[in-house]
Every structure is written in C-alpha cells, then in structure tokens.
Design a protein around this motif. Structure first.
Motif, PDB file in Angstrom:
ATOM      1  N   ASP A  77       0.864  -1.183   0.000  1.00 62.05           N
ATOM      2  CA  ASP A  77       0.000   0.000   0.000  1.00 62.05           C
ATOM      3  C   ASP A  77       0.901   1.233   0.000  1.00 62.05           C
ATOM      4  OD1 ASP A  77      -1.827   2.037   0.396  1.00 62.05           O
ATOM      5  OD2 ASP A  77      -2.916   1.004   1.984  1.00 62.05           O
ATOM      6  N   PRO A  78       1.107   1.864  -1.177  1.00 60.92           N
ATOM      7  CA  PRO A  78       2.031   2.993  -1.246  1.00 60.92           C
ATOM      8  C   PRO A  78       1.457   4.291  -0.689  1.00 60.92           C
ATOM      9  CG  PRO A  78       1.069   2.628  -3.385  1.00 60.92           C
ATOM     10  CD  PRO A  78       0.555   1.528  -2.489  1.00 60.92           C
ATOM     11  N   ALA A  79       0.153   4.313  -0.417  1.00 58.07           N
ATOM     12  CA  ALA A  79      -0.495   5.525   0.112  1.00 58.07           C
ATOM     13  C   ALA A  79      -1.420   5.141   1.269  1.00 58.07           C
ATOM     14  CB  ALA A  79      -1.271   6.232  -0.995  1.00 58.07           C
ATOM     15  N   PRO A  80      -0.847   4.689   2.401  1.00 54.14           N
ATOM     16  CA  PRO A  80      -1.682   4.183   3.497  1.00 54.14           C
ATOM     17  C   PRO A  80      -2.621   5.220   4.107  1.00 54.14           C
ATOM     18  CG  PRO A  80       0.612   4.329   4.169  1.00 54.14           C
ATOM     19  CD  PRO A  80       0.576   4.623   2.706  1.00 54.14           C
ATOM     20  N   ASP A  81      -2.328   6.510   3.914  1.00 58.06           N
ATOM     21  CA  ASP A  81      -3.216   7.549   4.443  1.00 58.06           C
ATOM     22  C   ASP A  81      -4.433   7.780   3.553  1.00 58.06           C
ATOM     23  OD1 ASP A  81      -1.499   7.917   6.586  1.00 58.06           O
ATOM     24  OD2 ASP A  81      -0.365   9.498   5.570  1.00 58.06           O
ATOM     25  N   LEU A  82      -4.403   7.236   2.350  1.00 58.94           N
ATOM     26  CA  LEU A  82      -5.513   7.377   1.414  1.00 58.94           C
ATOM     27  C   LEU A  82      -6.320   6.079   1.451  1.00 58.94           C
ATOM     28  CD1 LEU A  82      -7.016   8.843  -0.867  1.00 58.94           C
ATOM     29  CD2 LEU A  82      -5.313   7.932  -2.452  1.00 58.94           C
ATOM     30  N   VAL A  83      -7.476   6.122   2.107  1.00 63.75           N
ATOM     31  CA  VAL A  83      -8.325   4.933   2.221  1.00 63.75           C
ATOM     32  C   VAL A  83      -9.636   5.218   1.501  1.00 63.75           C
ATOM     33  CG1 VAL A  83      -9.428   3.296   3.784  1.00 63.75           C
ATOM     34  CG2 VAL A  83      -7.258   4.372   4.428  1.00 63.75           C
ATOM     35  N   PRO A  84      -9.730   4.794   0.240  1.00 64.60           N
ATOM     36  CA  PRO A  84     -10.957   5.064  -0.506  1.00 64.60           C
ATOM     37  C   PRO A  84     -12.127   4.243   0.025  1.00 64.60           C
ATOM     38  CG  PRO A  84      -9.408   3.815  -1.845  1.00 64.60           C
ATOM     39  CD  PRO A  84      -8.733   4.105  -0.554  1.00 64.60           C
ATOM     40  N   ASP A  85     -13.304   4.786  -0.183  1.00 62.55           N
ATOM     41  CA  ASP A  85     -14.528   4.097   0.205  1.00 62.55           C
ATOM     42  C   ASP A  85     -14.839   3.062  -0.869  1.00 62.55           C
ATOM     43  OD1 ASP A  85     -16.825   3.476   1.587  1.00 62.55           O
ATOM     44  OD2 ASP A  85     -17.979   5.135   0.766  1.00 62.55           O
ATOM     45  N   TRP A  86     -14.901   1.799  -0.486  1.00 60.22           N
ATOM     46  CA  TRP A  86     -15.160   0.731  -1.457  1.00 60.22           C
ATOM     47  C   TRP A  86     -16.645   0.682  -1.775  1.00 60.22           C
ATOM     48  CZ3 TRP A  86     -16.069  -5.024  -0.543  1.00 60.22           C
ATOM     49  CH2 TRP A  86     -16.039  -5.713  -1.756  1.00 60.22           C
ATOM     50  N   GLN A  87     -16.988   1.090  -2.990  1.00 54.51           N
ATOM     51  CA  GLN A  87     -18.366   1.082  -3.477  1.00 54.51           C
ATOM     52  C   GLN A  87     -18.357   0.500  -4.885  1.00 54.51           C
ATOM     53  OE1 GLN A  87     -20.445   4.780  -3.092  1.00 54.51           O
ATOM     54  NE2 GLN A  87     -19.848   5.046  -0.961  1.00 54.51           N
ATOM     55  N   PRO A  88     -18.433  -0.831  -4.995  1.00 55.20           N
ATOM     56  CA  PRO A  88     -18.337  -1.479  -6.304  1.00 55.20           C
ATOM     57  C   PRO A  88     -19.286  -0.871  -7.332  1.00 55.20           C
ATOM     58  CG  PRO A  88     -18.352  -3.122  -4.569  1.00 55.20           C
ATOM     59  CD  PRO A  88     -18.650  -1.804  -3.918  1.00 55.20           C
ATOM     60  N   GLY A  89     -18.732  -0.626  -8.509  1.00 56.32           N
ATOM     61  CA  GLY A  89     -19.525  -0.097  -9.618  1.00 56.32           C
ATOM     62  C   GLY A  89     -19.687   1.409  -9.625  1.00 56.32           C
ATOM     63  N   LYS A  90     -19.157   2.105  -8.627  1.00 57.06           N
ATOM     64  CA  LYS A  90     -19.298   3.559  -8.529  1.00 57.06           C
ATOM     65  C   LYS A  90     -17.989   4.239  -8.923  1.00 57.06           C
ATOM     66  CE  LYS A  90     -23.340   3.318  -6.453  1.00 57.06           C
ATOM     67  NZ  LYS A  90     -24.565   3.731  -7.028  1.00 57.06           N
ATOM     68  N   LEU A  91     -18.091   5.279  -9.729  1.00 56.26           N
ATOM     69  CA  LEU A  91     -16.926   6.105 -10.040  1.00 56.26           C
ATOM     70  C   LEU A  91     -16.728   7.085  -8.895  1.00 56.26           C
ATOM     71  CD1 LEU A  91     -17.534   6.893 -13.815  1.00 56.26           C
ATOM     72  CD2 LEU A  91     -15.890   5.299 -12.835  1.00 56.26           C
ATOM     73  N   ARG A  92     -15.542   7.054  -8.296  1.00 57.46           N
ATOM     74  CA  ARG A  92     -15.284   7.919  -7.143  1.00 57.46           C
ATOM     75  C   ARG A  92     -13.881   8.518  -7.259  1.00 57.46           C
ATOM     76  NH1 ARG A  92     -18.089   7.990  -2.709  1.00 57.46           N
ATOM     77  NH2 ARG A  92     -16.201   8.213  -1.471  1.00 57.46           N
ATOM     78  N   LYS A  93     -13.781   9.768  -6.852  1.00 61.20           N
ATOM     79  CA  LYS A  93     -12.501  10.467  -6.902  1.00 61.20           C
ATOM     80  C   LYS A  93     -11.462   9.782  -6.018  1.00 61.20           C
ATOM     81  CE  LYS A  93     -10.342  14.964  -6.150  1.00 61.20           C
ATOM     82  NZ  LYS A  93     -10.546  16.355  -5.747  1.00 61.20           N
ATOM     83  N   ASP A  94     -11.859   9.340  -4.818  1.00 62.84           N
ATOM     84  CA  ASP A  94     -10.882   8.726  -3.912  1.00 62.84           C
ATOM     85  C   ASP A  94     -10.326   7.419  -4.490  1.00 62.84           C
ATOM     86  OD1 ASP A  94     -13.290   7.349  -3.524  1.00 62.84           O
ATOM     87  OD2 ASP A  94     -13.212   7.438  -1.342  1.00 62.84           O
ATOM     88  N   ALA A  95     -11.151   6.653  -5.195  1.00 64.50           N
ATOM     89  CA  ALA A  95     -10.668   5.422  -5.831  1.00 64.50           C
ATOM     90  C   ALA A  95      -9.706   5.755  -6.979  1.00 64.50           C
ATOM     91  CB  ALA A  95     -11.836   4.581  -6.322  1.00 64.50           C
ATOM     92  N   SER A  96     -10.018   6.818  -7.711  1.00 64.93           N
ATOM     93  CA  SER A  96      -9.129   7.251  -8.803  1.00 64.93           C
ATOM     94  C   SER A  96      -7.785   7.718  -8.265  1.00 64.93           C
ATOM     95  CB  SER A  96      -9.787   8.366  -9.615  1.00 64.93           C
ATOM     96  OG  SER A  96     -10.966   7.907 -10.226  1.00 64.93           O
ATOM     97  N   LEU A  97      -7.798   8.444  -7.158  1.00 64.23           N
ATOM     98  CA  LEU A  97      -6.540   8.900  -6.547  1.00 64.23           C
ATOM     99  C   LEU A  97      -5.711   7.723  -6.043  1.00 64.23           C
ATOM    100  CD1 LEU A  97      -7.818  12.067  -4.638  1.00 64.23           C
ATOM    101  CD2 LEU A  97      -6.387  11.998  -6.699  1.00 64.23           C
ATOM    102  N   ALA A  98      -6.382   6.697  -5.515  1.00 66.64           N
ATOM    103  CA  ALA A  98      -5.672   5.499  -5.058  1.00 66.64           C
ATOM    104  C   ALA A  98      -5.044   4.764  -6.248  1.00 66.64           C
ATOM    105  CB  ALA A  98      -6.612   4.578  -4.290  1.00 66.64           C
ATOM    106  N   ALA A  99      -5.772   4.692  -7.368  1.00 71.02           N
ATOM    107  CA  ALA A  99      -5.232   4.054  -8.577  1.00 71.02           C
ATOM    108  C   ALA A  99      -4.011   4.827  -9.080  1.00 71.02           C
ATOM    109  CB  ALA A  99      -6.305   3.974  -9.657  1.00 71.02           C
TER     110      ALA A  99
END
Length: 120
Positions: A77-99
């Motif tokens: 986990d290269p960004a342990p302070d970034l914990v995106p909200d897991w919401q399958p099928g949803k486009l989310r900024k936090d998931a994009s930042l984690a990617a």
C-alpha cells in the motif's frame, strides 16, 4: 534462475472488476520459487474484497523487503493515508486517486530497480 523476479500488479480502480479478477487469478496459483507478485493498492480495500470473496488476504510487504522466504503474493500500500470508500460499480474520486498512487509508485519502483516488471 538465481535472481528473484519481483512483479508489481497495480490494483486499478478499486471499485471496478480488475482487482477482483486479480485476486481470484492469483489465489492458489503455483509461483516458481524465484518469482514474487506484489499487488499494489489500498490494503484496507484489498482486505475487504478478499473477505467478500472468501479469499485469504495476502500479507503486506513492501517490494524492497521481498525475498525467497516471502509469500509468493503480497500487498504493498504505497499511500496508506488514502483509504478510498469501497463502493463497487461507482466512479469515485478517492478510488481514482488510489489508482494513480499505485501506478505512480509502481513506475518509480521499476525505475529504481525495486520491481522488475509491472502490470496495470
């Protein structure tokens, strides 16, 4: 082969299907003794997905700590302070930042010789 081959696999969009496919594909796979796979992404989300899929959670391990004694598949986990909200099928900024963090870290690790290859 004498040297350890370290392959980084970025998790991609944590709310997409890619991580699920990666976890299922890597589960139970017989890895040659000289290869190690590192899933690069949010450890909390990867843990949740593994539990939902009833798969064992790979051990956390930074790629520079890998050795022949390491588990064949681990998580970094290269960004342990970034914990995106897991919401399958949803486009989310936090998931994009984690990617983005996973891809950026994987590229840097390859350039530094810490990883031998990466898959996105």
């Amino acid at each position: 082969m004498s040297s350890l081959v370290r392959i980084g696999i970025t998790a991609g969009d944590l709310n997409g299907i890619g991580l699920e496919c990666t976890l299922k594909a890597l589960h139970g796979m017989a890895w040659p003794g000289h290869q190690r796979a590192v899933i690069i992404g949010s450890l909390p989300v990867i843990r949740r997905q593994c539990r939902a899929l009833r798969l064992p959670v790979p051990e956390p391990c930074a790629p520079w700590d890998l050795s022949r004694e390491s588990d064949p598949v681990s998580v970094w986990d290269p960004a342990p302070d970034l914990v995106p909200d897991w919401q399958p099928g949803k486009l989310r900024k936090d998931a994009s930042l984690a990617a983005l963090a996973a891809i950026t870290a994987a590229v840097a690790a390859c350039q530094e010789g810490v990883l031998d290859a990466m898959v996105t």
